[in-house]
Scaffold this motif. Structure first.
Motif, PDB file in Angstrom:
ATOM      1  N   VAL A 178      -8.809  31.139 -33.740  1.00  0.00           N
ATOM      2  CA  VAL A 178      -8.887  30.513 -32.357  1.00  0.00           C
ATOM      3  C   VAL A 178      -7.688  30.724 -31.549  1.00  0.00           C
ATOM      4  CG1 VAL A 178      -9.108  27.832 -31.820  1.00  0.00           C
ATOM      5  CG2 VAL A 178      -9.928  28.932 -33.964  1.00  0.00           C
ATOM      6  N   THR A 230     -15.477  23.939 -34.051  1.00  0.00           N
ATOM      7  CA  THR A 230     -16.021  25.274 -33.194  1.00  0.00           C
ATOM      8  C   THR A 230     -16.904  25.985 -33.799  1.00  0.00           C
ATOM      9  OG1 THR A 230     -14.948  27.355 -32.085  1.00  0.00           O
ATOM     10  CG2 THR A 230     -13.599  26.038 -33.820  1.00  0.00           C
ATOM     11  N   GLU A 251     -18.283  28.771 -32.790  1.00  0.00           N
ATOM     12  CA  GLU A 251     -17.849  30.075 -32.485  1.00  0.00           C
ATOM     13  C   GLU A 251     -17.069  30.490 -33.666  1.00  0.00           C
ATOM     14  OE1 GLU A 251     -15.430  32.837 -29.430  1.00  0.00           O
ATOM     15  OE2 GLU A 251     -15.608  30.620 -29.035  1.00  0.00           O
ATOM     16  N   HIS A 252     -16.209  29.619 -34.341  1.00  0.00           N
ATOM     17  CA  HIS A 252     -15.100  30.175 -35.463  1.00  0.00           C
ATOM     18  C   HIS A 252     -15.604  29.684 -36.705  1.00  0.00           C
ATOM     19  CE1 HIS A 252     -12.953  30.674 -31.588  1.00  0.00           C
ATOM     20  NE2 HIS A 252     -12.497  31.790 -32.135  1.00  0.00           N
ATOM     21  N   TRP A 274     -16.730  16.686 -29.302  1.00  0.00           N
ATOM     22  CA  TRP A 274     -16.966  18.149 -29.164  1.00  0.00           C
ATOM     23  C   TRP A 274     -18.332  18.774 -28.955  1.00  0.00           C
ATOM     24  CZ3 TRP A 274     -18.589  21.678 -33.332  1.00  0.00           C
ATOM     25  CH2 TRP A 274     -18.724  20.793 -34.364  1.00  0.00           C
ATOM     26  N   PHE A 291     -10.513  21.217 -26.826  1.00  0.00           N
ATOM     27  CA  PHE A 291     -12.110  21.486 -27.289  1.00  0.00           C
ATOM     28  C   PHE A 291     -12.519  20.210 -27.408  1.00  0.00           C
ATOM     29  CE2 PHE A 291      -9.995  24.987 -29.888  1.00  0.00           C
ATOM     30  CZ  PHE A 291     -11.016  25.814 -29.920  1.00  0.00           C
ATOM     31  N   ARG A 321      -6.072  27.456 -26.128  1.00  0.00           N
ATOM     32  CA  ARG A 321      -7.111  26.195 -26.580  1.00  0.00           C
ATOM     33  C   ARG A 321      -6.549  25.064 -27.473  1.00  0.00           C
ATOM     34  NH1 ARG A 321     -12.795  26.659 -26.276  1.00  0.00           N
ATOM     35  NH2 ARG A 321     -12.678  24.563 -25.832  1.00  0.00           N
TER      36      ARG A 321
END
Length: 658
Positions: free
Chosen positions: A80, A108, A110-111, A442, A96, A84
């Motif tokens: 990460v 997140t 994405e992660h 988020w 976030f 951010r």
């Protein structure tokens, strides 16, 4: 401390060391900023990094991890971006949550990280749902969720582990046993000799790892994760460590014996690993300050840049616009064919069509599979769609609602049937703090519908008859619908299931088999937030919803000489204030009618808006008619007296004669 490198070469060991060092350098920098007054709060994980880093290294990149606020190593190991994270900690727009939450209270996708909320425990049930989605999709994955030794005292811990055990879900429940829950030591927290003993009661495996040994953590979690990818099942892992700093920095550590802190400082995971690497001739002592300096040169400019970012400029439209995921009602062609059906059959039809329309839709609840639910709404569903998608659950509302949210986080839609609306109180935190706030915090949609069999009239008494919609109408992020007719029941349910936001769907039990009405065949989607004028009139407006709509219609049937407009709200959050205001401005009199108790019932909100927006047009005060401010009694005569219907005649006379 003994380290076993097994088949790791020197480069791999150095790579692990860097992953362990990086969060420590960040943490030490954060403590400096805290002392300088440049940041406001910090939860230190110094001395516990081996757990987060080792466990994260053991997981595959596409597998979900649900960490807590002392697990910086999860975020840094997953890559990460530091800017951010810093923006998140500083409440900047670059974080976030756009300044809406702090610490690690975010996710997140994405992660593949889902952060916690402050209520310790709810994240464990989310892990169940995430893992269930992987099982249903036949993905050979595992899910890792963190909790602390204090969190094992929470009911959410029990519910989540039990669900995972019953359903054979591939979840690693990782307990960071750092000896203190804020200031409460373990001997005041539980009686077990070791927390892995708890696994016995759930019929699952328990394993204890040295949480300060990075290689023990890496190999231990790797082995467990690999095993349960092949044979899905939960495993409870206790990682022994120690919290050498305060719960958060302001609380200090005066309650901890100094000799205990000294003992664990000697077991520091970073320094112990450094000593091992030096002894193995893998790491040279002079490299350590060089590596540290390299990390500082990387993070210092980022810190300065983020600290220099402008403060967030509040915008009301942005804030309100982010509470819900935007949703457009699906297009559909209304069938010219219709049938006269019971209220309960309309709900069944909406569920059947939705289960066929969305292959990723799962229904969960107590006794809903072979038994069909206590009201038989889902009778034969398990035969039609399979028990994987129509799932009996253990008796644990919080765990099941959390699992539903986990399903939504991992690409599924979920419906949870409360056996009775009253029982949702056992899952309240999941509803009002997890489901409701996630998109605002988020930007994550939560496709969950909670079906709420509600209401009185069946002599169910105080715990099976409540009209508890007002518990949820005041919680931003939830949508609340409450149909009164079969067509609306079907259309609102199908819209609720299509909607990516969490929806509380209230269905009155008395109407199930006592009300019939016309219902179109095929798909129908009724807009959530749009009221319906059931009867036009000119003398007064009755604003109502649910079973009370039929009280109003019965009143009109007994008074055919009166011209009363009846508005069925259908949706309570959002609600159609424009239609109500237009009607009251036309009739100049308003009565707000509902089954819930009078004080703080949803009708109070409606009455307030009418008073505020229609004041100059009113010929009489706004009248509210609702049930008594008592629990719902069981005796039929007491219940009849309790319900607002018994006072409707008098209330209308008061309004019309004013």
């Amino acid at each position: 401390m003994i380290f076993d490198r097994k088949n790791l070469d020197d480069n791999a060991l150095i790579a692990i060391y860097k992953k362990l060092l990086y969060p420590r350098v960040i943490e030490e920098k954060m403590l400096i900023l805290l002392r300088q007054g440049r940041i406001g709060k910090w939860f230190s994980g110094i001395g516990q990094e081996a757990i987060a880093v080792g466990a994260t290294l053991a997981m595959e990149q596409g597998e979900y991890i649900l960490p807590m606020h002392r697990n910086l190593g999860v975020f840094t190991t997953r890559g990460v971006p530091f800017h951010r994270l810093m923006g998140q900690w500083m409440g900047k727009a670059s974080g976030f949550t756009k300044g809406r939450d702090r610490s690690f209270h975010f996710g997140t996708q994405e992660h593949k990280i889902i952060g916690m909320i402050s209520h310790l425990g709810p994240q464990m049930a989310l892990a169940d749902g995430i893992a269930l989605a992987d099982v249903l999709a036949d993905r050979k994955k595992t899910t890792l969720v963190f909790t602390g030794e204090g969190g094992t005292s929470e009911g959410d811990f029990h519910e989540a582990v039990n669900i995972a055990a019953v359903w054979n879900l591939p979840v690693i429940f990782l307990i960071e046993n750092n000896a203190y829950a804020l200031s409460t030591p373990t001997q005041e927290q539980y009686r077990a000799k070791k927390l892995t003993d708890k696994a016995i009661g759930y019929g699952i495996e328990g394993r204890q790892l040295n949480g300060n040994n990075i290689l023990d953590m890496y190999y231990g979690i790797s082995e467990i994760a690999h095993s349960i990818r092949q044979r899905p099942r939960p495993v409870l892992v206790e990682c022994t460590t120690f919290r050498i700093r305060g719960h958060e920095e302001a609380s200090g550590t005066k309650y901890v014996p100094a000799e205990l802190i000294a003992e664990w400082q000697d077991k520091d995971p970073l320094h112990s690993f450094e000593n091992f690497l030096i002894a193995e001739n893998v790491l040279r002592p002079e490299w350590i300050p060089f590596l540290r300096d390299g990390f500082l040169k990387e993070i210092d400019p980022v810190i300065d840049r983020v600290l220099a970012e402008k403060d967030i400029r509040p915008n009301i439209f942005t804030e309100l616009g982010d509470v819900y995921r935007p949703f457009a009602r699906p297009s559909f062609k209304l069938s010219p064919k219709s049938n006269i059906v019971r209220f309960i059959d309309a709900i069944r039809d909406g569920l059947l069509l939705s289960m066929s329309k969305y292959p990723n839709l799962v229904i969960m609840g107590q006794d809903i599979a072979e038994y069909g639910g206590v009201f038989k709404v889902t009778e034969n569903f398990s035969e039609l769609f399979g028990k994987e998608r129509v799932r009996n659950t253990p008796l644990c509302e919080s765990g099941v609602i959390g699992a539903a949210m986990g399903l939504a986080l991992n690409g599924y839609k979920a419906i949870v049937e409360m056996q009775f609306a009253d029982f949702v109180s056992s899952g309240f935190t999941q509803v009002v703090n997890n489901l409701a706030k996630t998109h605002y915090r988020w930007g994550q949609n939560v496709d969950v519908v909670i079906r709420m069999p509600t209401g009185a009239g069946t002599a169910g008494g105080p715990f099976h008859s409540q009209s508890n919609e007002a518990w949820f109408t005041k919680t931003p992020g939830l949508k609340v619908v409450y149909p009164a007719f079969p067509a609306d029941a079907k259309g609102l349910l199908m819209s609720a299931i299509a909607d990516p936001n969490p929806v509380m769907y209230f269905e009155h039990k008395y109407l199930y088999r006592n009300l019939t009405g016309e219902m179109p065949e095929g798909e129908i989607f009724i807009e959530i937030g749009k009221a319906r004028i059931v009867k036009k009139g000119t003398q007064a407006t009755i604003v109502t919803y649910g079973y009370a709509v039929h009280w109003a219609l019965e009143y009109l049937s007994l008074h055919p000489d009166q011209s009363i407009e009846i508005i069925d709200l259908r949706s309570l959050q959002p609600w159609d204030s424009a239609t109500v205001i237009a009607s009251v401005n036309k009739t100049h009199r308003a009565l707000v009618l509902h089954e819930d108790t009078l004080t703080s019932g949803f009708g109070a909100e409606v009455a307030a808006v009418i008073g505020e927006k229609c004041f100059s047009e009113l010929y009489a005060p706004v009248i509210r008619c609702a049930s008594l401010d008592t629990p719902v009694p069981m005796d039929k005569n007491l219940e009849k007296q309790f319900l607002g219907k018994s006072r409707l005649e008098k209330a209308m006379q008061q309004l019309l004669n004013y």
